[in-house]
Design an enzyme around this catalytic site. Sequence first.
Site, mmCIF file in Angstrom:
data_model
loop_
_atom_site.group_PDB
_atom_site.id
_atom_site.type_symbol
_atom_site.label_atom_id
_atom_site.label_comp_id
_atom_site.label_asym_id
_atom_site.label_seq_id
_atom_site.Cartn_x
_atom_site.Cartn_y
_atom_site.Cartn_z
ATOM 1 N N PHE A 259 5.655 7.965 -5.724
ATOM 2 C CA PHE A 259 4.349 7.310 -5.894
ATOM 3 C C PHE A 259 3.817 6.756 -4.583
ATOM 4 C CE2 PHE A 259 7.085 3.578 -6.167
ATOM 5 C CZ PHE A 259 6.343 2.632 -5.485
ATOM 6 N N LYS A 260 4.697 6.538 -3.597
ATOM 7 C CA LYS A 260 4.251 5.947 -2.338
ATOM 8 C C LYS A 260 3.222 6.828 -1.615
ATOM 9 C CE LYS A 260 8.233 2.968 -1.615
ATOM 10 N NZ LYS A 260 9.101 3.382 -2.747
ATOM 11 N N ASP A 261 3.141 8.094 -2.006
ATOM 12 C CA ASP A 261 2.133 8.980 -1.418
ATOM 13 C C ASP A 261 0.716 8.476 -1.674
ATOM 14 O OD1 ASP A 261 3.849 10.882 -0.273
ATOM 15 O OD2 ASP A 261 4.083 11.933 -2.174
ATOM 16 N N ALA B 279 0.093 5.567 0.808
ATOM 17 C CA ALA B 279 0.102 6.008 2.204
ATOM 18 C C ALA B 279 -1.173 6.764 2.545
ATOM 19 C CB ALA B 279 1.327 6.872 2.466
#
Length: 434
Positions: free
Chosen positions: A106-108, A111
């Site tokens: 999910f960090k995409d 970012a």
Amino acid sequence: MKLYSTKNTAKFVSLKEAVFKGLPEDNGLYMPESLPRLPDSFIKNLKDYSFQDIGFEICKHLFTGAIPENDLREIIENSITFPAPVVSLDDETNILELFHGPSLAFKDFGARFMAQLMSYFNRGDDRELVILVATSGDTGGAVAAGFFKTPGIRVVILYPSGKVSHLQEKQLTTLGENVSAIEVDGTFDDCQALVKKAFLDENLTAKIRLSSANSINIARLIPQSFYYFEAFKQLVDNGRPVVFCVPSGNFGNLTAGLFAKRMGLPIHRFIAATNVNDVVPEYLKSGVYTPRPSVPTLSNAMDVGNPSNFARMLDLYCSTWNNLKEEISGYAFSDEETMAAVREVFEKYNYVIDPHGAVGYLAFRQFQKDNPGNFNGVILETAHPSKFLPDVESILQQKIDVPERLAILANKEKRAKRLGVAYEPFKDWLLNEF
Ligand SMILES: *Cc1c(COP(=O)(O)O)cnc(C)c1O
């Protein structure tokens, strides 16, 4: 839009300043001055909005005055470039798949959005912006992919040689273009020390415009609220209260959910799911917050002993335990329970869940046992199971599918500058490069 620090609610900065600074000087965390309630017509008619439309509507209300609508539309279109589908296991249990981005976690979302905002705010400046990031593995991959080919921005990722997984190293070192990797003969702490020293080096910062891509940057949190709306939109409306269950480490994801609720999304309750690093579930139970060193587990992206977003959660609920526990239930599970859950989900539903999602699954099942009635539950699946391939395959005793975007990395060539832990060679490399 203005933002304050959780440690000084009377001093405000602009969105641009909050995004470039990341952290206020007082070491608090930036918070939006207000979280506007979105129009009922929007919430009632979510089905008429695409995922990108949802992001646009939220930012339109949240960022008032900070970014013209045309530019905002472009920022959203360039950041929300992969879906967040809901998969139903049974009529109370849904999985929100947040792993369809380039680094499979999910960090995409955070970012990419942060990269777009920084690029936008940097436009008037003719100097390139150089983002320095030290990584122990995961964050670096999301940041590298998020900033890849972003105009006006170069990224330098430092990682400890031999201490990140083979696949993680490939994610950091094979992109090229505006992303450079430095393989440091040392530990993660050595990488972090090099980055810190560079930020404090006035001789260097006079020549190169440096910034960080810190995980507590408000720009990473905001887009994470979009997918709560996107998930809600996809749920079958069966009249049952909607509960979001969030596998948590630093509690950014859960805090973004609290933002969504504040903005009007009718969420009945949140479940904070952790591994044995359970300071927040303990706090919800006892009212006492006791940070402690983290313990390594199978769901290692959640091995956090003092969650950085806890200050934001307290801030949202006026630092009152009673308010927080009215909204959030907390549960924690061991690695043995997690492994059993990965097997159970596969055997019962033929669905391969990763260890982090499995902790969420367990927490939702426990919540159902503890609370009478039926719910419409959404468990956030924070990463693709193939990110944890050896563990998941050994738990399930069989091979699992690897998405193509991960598989092709294996054949790409690694490019990294190898350096020691000394500062001067690192500085010389930066000065030479930029
Ligand atoms: C970062 C991460 C988490 C924890 O998210 P927080 O927002 O820090 O609570 C959970 N699962 C995976 C796979 C992660 O990468």
